[in-house]
Every structure is written in structure tokens, then in C-alpha cells.
Design a protein around this motif. Sequence first.
Motif, PDB file in Angstrom:
ATOM      1  N   ASN A  83       6.533  -1.389  34.520  1.00  0.00           N
ATOM      2  CA  ASN A  83       5.669  -1.572  35.678  1.00  0.00           C
ATOM      3  C   ASN A  83       5.746  -0.331  36.569  1.00  0.00           C
ATOM      4  O   ASN A  83       6.550   0.558  36.341  1.00  0.00           O
ATOM      5  N   ASN A  84       4.864  -0.267  37.549  1.00  0.00           N
ATOM      6  CA  ASN A  84       4.859   0.838  38.517  1.00  0.00           C
ATOM      7  C   ASN A  84       6.085   0.757  39.414  1.00  0.00           C
ATOM      8  O   ASN A  84       6.748  -0.276  39.518  1.00  0.00           O
ATOM      9  N   TRP A  85       6.343   1.842  40.109  1.00  0.00           N
ATOM     10  CA  TRP A  85       7.297   1.812  41.208  1.00  0.00           C
ATOM     11  C   TRP A  85       6.809   0.732  42.169  1.00  0.00           C
ATOM     12  O   TRP A  85       5.599   0.574  42.396  1.00  0.00           O
ATOM     13  N   TRP A 128      11.583   0.332  39.519  1.00  0.00           N
ATOM     14  CA  TRP A 128      10.710  -0.115  38.427  1.00  0.00           C
ATOM     15  C   TRP A 128      11.593  -0.686  37.320  1.00  0.00           C
ATOM     16  O   TRP A 128      12.796  -0.450  37.278  1.00  0.00           O
TER      17      TRP A 128
END
Length: 167
Positions: A83-85, A128
Amino acid sequence: MKKISIVLLTSIVFVFASCCNNQKNNDGMETANNKETILIFPKGEVINNDYFSGKAWLKMLVTDKDNFDATVGNVIFEPGVRNNWHSHPGGQILLCTRGTGYYQEKGKPIQLLEKGDVIEILPDIVHWHGATPDSEFEHIAIGTQSSKGSVVWLEPVTDEEYNSYKK
């Protein structure tokens, strides 16, 4: 009462023994008698947003977040997906249940995650998580103090950041 306790204890022992009698197939995936991947919870729905680098699934396990002030979901990542930060105003707890994954807080090295690991993420910590390049990864994500707000999504994790894991 004693009869019910014995039946309950026997059931718990049977479930535990079944879970612990897993084997690894050639792909490193846990299997029951080398036939199929064992999933404790249903796979859920494919996550359709721009905050994941590939295919991941989510099954919400607790749906009454107002009365519990928490969210609880099972997440499965395909190999190489992250996933993204992001951060959580109320914090997050990850309970790693299958496969191998990565977890990283901003400014710190990547941590390798394996089944049985527990990650306690304090409120507002940018981080993340996701699967390693060669393994699916599954965890239960617990969003604590959800009344403080929902996840704050940030930029994607770059390939350079993702590939920076050092053994």
C-alpha cells in the motif's frame, strides 16, 4: 457444565492441531496436505482504489466501528503488492497470519514480517506494509481509536524504497 467444557476444550485442541499441521509446498505457500492455501477468513473483495500497487483483498471482520471504536479487517496482498505511505490518527495494529511481508516507518529500515508477528503502530506514524516480492502476505489490520479519524493516504512507495530491504 463439565461436559460442555470438555467438548469446548476438545474442539479448541482440534482446531489448533489442524492449524499447526500445515506444510509448505514448492511455492512456500502453506497448505493442508499440499492441496490448497489455508485461509482463516474469507478472501473478501478486491480493493479498488489507487492506494495499492496491485491486487489486494479486504474482508471487514468487525462492522460496528461506532460501538467498538475500532475497525478490523483481513487483508491479503499478492506477491510484490504494497500500500501507499499512510498514517492512522488513532493508530493501527497488524496481526500477521500468513506469508511474508514488509513493514516500514518513514525514515527507518524495512522490517520483514512473518506469521505470528504483531506490529503496533502509534497514532500518526507514517508507514506502509505489503507482501514481499515472492510471497502472498495476509494480516489482520486493526484500526484503533477510529473516532479520531480514518486513514490518511499519502504518496506511493517507490520501487527503490520497496526494494531497499536488507537481510
